[in-house]
Enzyme design. Sequence first.
Site, PDB file in Angstrom:
ATOM      1  N   ASP A  62       0.797  -1.238   0.000  1.00 23.09           N
ATOM      2  CA  ASP A  62       0.000   0.000   0.000  1.00 23.09           C
ATOM      3  C   ASP A  62       0.826   1.283   0.000  1.00 23.09           C
ATOM      4  OD1 ASP A  62      -0.781  -0.701   3.505  1.00 23.09           O
ATOM      5  OD2 ASP A  62       0.965   0.324   2.654  1.00 23.09           O
ATOM      6  N   HIS A  80       6.444  -7.933  -1.253  1.00 24.93           N
ATOM      7  CA  HIS A  80       5.329  -8.396  -2.088  1.00 24.93           C
ATOM      8  C   HIS A  80       4.958  -7.396  -3.163  1.00 24.93           C
ATOM      9  CE1 HIS A  80       3.884 -11.334   1.305  1.00 24.93           C
ATOM     10  NE2 HIS A  80       5.042 -11.661   0.787  1.00 24.93           N
ATOM     11  N   CYS A 104       7.116  -9.480 -20.610  1.00 26.55           N
ATOM     12  CA  CYS A 104       8.559  -9.159 -20.617  1.00 26.55           C
ATOM     13  C   CYS A 104       9.085  -8.860 -19.213  1.00 26.55           C
ATOM     14  CB  CYS A 104       8.823  -7.971 -21.561  1.00 26.55           C
ATOM     15  SG  CYS A 104       8.225  -6.391 -20.928  1.00 26.55           S
TER      16      CYS A 104
HETATM   17  N1  APR Z   1      -1.992  -3.284  14.802  1.00 20.94           N
HETATM   18  C1  APR Z   1      -1.209  -4.388  14.700  1.00 20.94           C
HETATM   19  N2  APR Z   1      -1.646  -5.576  14.211  1.00 20.94           N
HETATM   20  C2  APR Z   1      -2.938  -5.642  13.841  1.00 20.94           C
HETATM   21  C3  APR Z   1      -3.815  -4.544  13.917  1.00 20.94           C
HETATM   22  C4  APR Z   1      -3.290  -3.326  14.426  1.00 20.94           C
HETATM   23  N3  APR Z   1      -4.053  -2.226  14.537  1.00 20.94           N
HETATM   24  N4  APR Z   1      -5.038  -4.945  13.460  1.00 20.94           N
HETATM   25  C5  APR Z   1      -4.909  -6.230  13.102  1.00 20.94           C
HETATM   26  N5  APR Z   1      -3.662  -6.662  13.336  1.00 20.94           N
HETATM   27  C6  APR Z   1      -3.079  -7.981  13.069  1.00 20.94           C
HETATM   28  C7  APR Z   1      -4.056  -9.127  13.074  1.00 20.94           C
HETATM   29  O1  APR Z   1      -4.207  -9.661  14.369  1.00 20.94           O
HETATM   30  C8  APR Z   1      -3.347 -10.135  12.152  1.00 20.94           C
HETATM   31  O2  APR Z   1      -2.513 -11.009  12.902  1.00 20.94           O
HETATM   32  O3  APR Z   1      -2.585  -7.930  11.747  1.00 20.94           O
HETATM   33  C9  APR Z   1      -2.467  -9.264  11.255  1.00 20.94           C
HETATM   34  C10 APR Z   1      -2.901  -9.268   9.803  1.00 20.94           C
HETATM   35  O4  APR Z   1      -2.732 -10.579   9.311  1.00 20.94           O
HETATM   36  P1  APR Z   1      -3.117 -10.902   7.800  1.00 20.94           P
HETATM   37  O5  APR Z   1      -4.451 -10.352   7.521  1.00 20.94           O
HETATM   38  O6  APR Z   1      -2.831 -12.362   7.596  1.00 20.94           O
HETATM   39  O7  APR Z   1      -2.077 -10.031   6.945  1.00 20.94           O
HETATM   40  P2  APR Z   1      -0.550 -10.351   6.658  1.00 20.94           P
HETATM   41  O8  APR Z   1       0.099 -11.045   7.817  1.00 20.94           O
HETATM   42  O9  APR Z   1       0.073  -9.082   6.210  1.00 20.94           O
HETATM   43  O10 APR Z   1      -0.638 -11.363   5.403  1.00 20.94           O
HETATM   44  C11 APR Z   1       0.592 -11.722   4.795  1.00 20.94           C
HETATM   45  O11 APR Z   1      -0.669 -12.748   2.985  1.00 20.94           O
HETATM   46  O12 APR Z   1      -2.497 -12.580   1.587  1.00 20.94           O
HETATM   47  C12 APR Z   1      -1.108 -12.473   1.645  1.00 20.94           C
HETATM   48  O13 APR Z   1       0.289 -11.136   0.315  1.00 20.94           O
HETATM   49  C13 APR Z   1      -0.684 -11.062   1.315  1.00 20.94           C
HETATM   50  O14 APR Z   1       1.043  -9.729   2.318  1.00 20.94           O
HETATM   51  C14 APR Z   1      -0.059 -10.554   2.612  1.00 20.94           C
HETATM   52  C15 APR Z   1       0.370 -11.838   3.302  1.00 20.94           C
END
Ligand code: APR
Length: 258
Positions: free
Chosen positions: A108, A123, A134
């Site tokens: 983002d 990512h 390409c």
């Molecule tokens: N502050 C900190 N952590 C938070 C907050 C917050 N305000 N709100 C939610 N979380 C935590 C949640 O508890 C969760 O453990 O953020 C985490 C988000 O987890 P995911 O939704 O699995 O996201 P992420 O870990 O970034 O996923 C990894 O998966 O789908 C692919 O490529 C995508 O980069 C992504 C990767």
Amino acid sequence: MSDQTRDTYEQLALRLAAANRVCVLTGAGVSRESGVPTFREADGLWNKYRPEELANVDAFLRNPELVWEWYSWRRELIGEVSPNPGHYALAEIEQRVPQFTLATQNVDNLHRAAGSVNVVELHGNIMRNKCQKCGVVFKEGDPENEFVFEKGTLPVCACGKKGLLRPDIVWFGEMLPEDAIQQAWEEAGQADVFLSVGTSTVVYPAAALPFTAKQAGAYLVEINPNPTELTPLADLVFSEPSGEALPKVVAKLRELQA
Ligand code: APR
């Protein structure tokens, strides 16, 4: 004063003030307080959409219009949000320690928008496009990045292979950018302090970074309101939003470095 009498914000600030190399891994949680949905929480993206249909190259080749429609919606949403105090706190920590690397799983662009400099995009970045054929990745300002999706339009690369343009995002089953993951591995393996912020720690290879850092001797900190696989291994856990915890740590760090 012993650690028991210091609050956790001060404990981490002391560790950061004494550190030479700090490495951070962030996930979607760090952008949650900016209004960007995460992936795996109750209201997460993967509960509304099927990643198999949207975030992989077969889905793109099968139905490029649907994939472009989804990413254009996400790009528009991200275009309207701003960094939150957690992003700004990480950018300030970078300025206050000798060596700082921020490896992010997020696409983002909010860390750069908050002023973070040494950002390793594991990512990719939703604001950039690349050619499916390409492989060229277009830079900020290139006309190929200005594409706005409209039904019936699909952007094609000017390369001789007539490749479709696609968001510069690593999809499921694809390799991460070699230079990015190499740099993240190296920094994780040499970190004095490693912060894992806002990630469910389930998607590899990014999820291996905090474990690697811990094995290499880093002081491991997790900031996440919910427990993860990493939690039992962490030396310090902040079970609260990163937008609340990180500014408190920075406030203590400012006092220590005043
Ligand atoms: N502050 C900190 N952590 C938070 C907050 C917050 N305000 N709100 C939610 N979380 C935590 C949640 O508890 C969760 O453990 O953020 C985490 C988000 O987890 P995911 O939704 O699995 O996201 P992420 O870990 O970034 O996923 C990894 O998966 O789908 C692919 O490529 C995508 O980069 C992504 C990767």
